[in-house]
Design an enzyme around this catalytic site. Sequence first.
Site, short mmCIF file in Angstrom:
data_model
loop_
_atom_site.label_atom_id
_atom_site.label_comp_id
_atom_site.label_asym_id
_atom_site.label_seq_id
_atom_site.Cartn_x
_atom_site.Cartn_y
_atom_site.Cartn_z
N GLU A 59 18.32 -6.23 -1.62
CA GLU A 59 18.27 -4.80 -1.95
C GLU A 59 17.14 -4.50 -2.91
O GLU A 59 16.93 -5.24 -3.87
CB GLU A 59 19.57 -4.37 -2.62
CG GLU A 59 20.67 -3.98 -1.66
CD GLU A 59 21.90 -3.56 -2.46
OE1 GLU A 59 21.92 -2.42 -2.94
OE2 GLU A 59 22.80 -4.40 -2.61
N ASP A 88 5.88 -5.85 -2.59
CA ASP A 88 6.39 -4.49 -2.49
C ASP A 88 5.17 -3.60 -2.54
O ASP A 88 4.31 -3.77 -3.41
CB ASP A 88 7.38 -4.17 -3.61
CG ASP A 88 8.26 -2.97 -3.24
OD1 ASP A 88 8.70 -2.90 -2.08
OD2 ASP A 88 8.51 -2.12 -4.10
N ASP A 174 -0.45 4.38 7.28
CA ASP A 174 -1.82 4.11 7.73
C ASP A 174 -2.48 5.30 8.44
O ASP A 174 -3.67 5.57 8.19
CB ASP A 174 -1.87 2.88 8.64
CG ASP A 174 -1.70 1.56 7.87
OD1 ASP A 174 -1.75 1.60 6.62
OD2 ASP A 174 -1.50 0.52 8.52
N HIS A 199 -4.98 -2.89 0.28
CA HIS A 199 -4.19 -3.32 -0.86
C HIS A 199 -3.51 -4.64 -0.59
O HIS A 199 -3.49 -5.54 -1.42
CB HIS A 199 -3.16 -2.23 -1.18
CG HIS A 199 -2.29 -1.81 -0.02
ND1 HIS A 199 -2.80 -1.49 1.22
CD2 HIS A 199 -0.94 -1.69 0.09
CE1 HIS A 199 -1.81 -1.18 2.03
NE2 HIS A 199 -0.67 -1.30 1.37
#
Lengths: 219, 219
Positions: A59, A88, A174, A199
């Site tokens: 989670e 993340d 994107d 990134h």
Amino acid sequence: MKLILATRNQHKIEEIKKILSEPDEEKLARSGDQASTNIATQKLEILTLRDFPDVPEVEETGKTMQENAILKAVAVYNATGIPALADDSGLEVDALKGAPGVVSARFAGQGCTYKDNNVKLLGLLKGIPEEKRGAAFRCVVALALNQNDVRIVEGKVRGVITDKEIGGNGFGYDPVFYHPESGKTFAELTQEEKNRVSHRGIAFRKAKELIKRLMTNNG
Amino acid sequence: MKLILATRNQHKIEEIKKILSEPDEEKLARSGDQASTNIATQKLEILTLRDFPDVPEVEETGKTMQENAILKAVAVYNATGIPALADDSGLEVDALKGAPGVVSARFAGQGCTYKDNNVKLLGLLKGIPEEKRGAAFRCVVALALNQNDVRIVEGKVRGVITDKEIGGNGFGYDPVFYHPESGKTFAELTQEEKNRVSHRGIAFRKAKELIKRLMTNNG
């Protein structure tokens, strides 16, 4: 060395595996011989959570991307005993004070599609002129090397939010992320082109450098 | 080097400051000169969250002590820019399959007292014979050294849960944790005696060794 990617997202897995298996540019430039140079990555065997169907999804309870990346990497290391890489990533839009940020994947609600998120974002930015549509894609990668050591690296790329979806490649935001240096949205780039500037490309190349350094000199 | 303890709990602060300021035993034994040996800790300036009243308390949302320690250290490093040490500690009772564990501090409910927790624990173990009352105090310490590096160390001590509270020192579950090697509960030990054998003493001495190593050789 085995390494596990703490994700089951097939888009991410493909992207990350490609980045980690790129030949080492520096050595490549020096020797001009691609086949013999890729030593560090030949030693890396990349697994993913798809190889461990019993390990539950982690989670994302963190308040920041950094916290989520760390939580995922640590949980997957603990469940598998294999050094774990977790990312993340998120889109930070200037005009929205950094939103959607840590909730990028579920911006339009739990279980929403990429399309839902893009529609919501374009709606919120409706009428805002191009010069105020700046944004950054950010990716935080955590490497849980063992139970005593977690390292974090980060990649960031600036762009401009378009006023409609453009391009059919990539995933997530994107199609609405225009990258000025490329003159295209991320969804118009090939995966290889995108990985060079994205990134995630930046962050995972840093992670790869870190892993190589840790493998060689225990630093 | 400044270091911040990611807690406002005065009991913990006193305990940890004492542990971190202990003279280095190894050097002490070698030189026999306490005043001149405590080099590494003289370089450590220990702050706590009490020095930063504006930094909010970090929620312990982790599923494990390790996750909580990491979340706290990372959040406090991010808020202050100072290398942060955070611990999460708990009591793991064999007969309760490791409970209360990560919820030790709030075993009897949010906002409960140490006494409430001990009463609940003794109630749950009522009638269980001594040989089945084994337990461990565990302490996980995370050091967020900078935004790229988090290290984790751990301390553990075995004991037996008494059938009533004994002793007036310490805090938390100390009065019900009998330590066979000492022949006393943790609440009957002086702080110095307790620090020598406790989970927190073990973990923070490991953390101190780690900090010294990182300060000297960047490893």
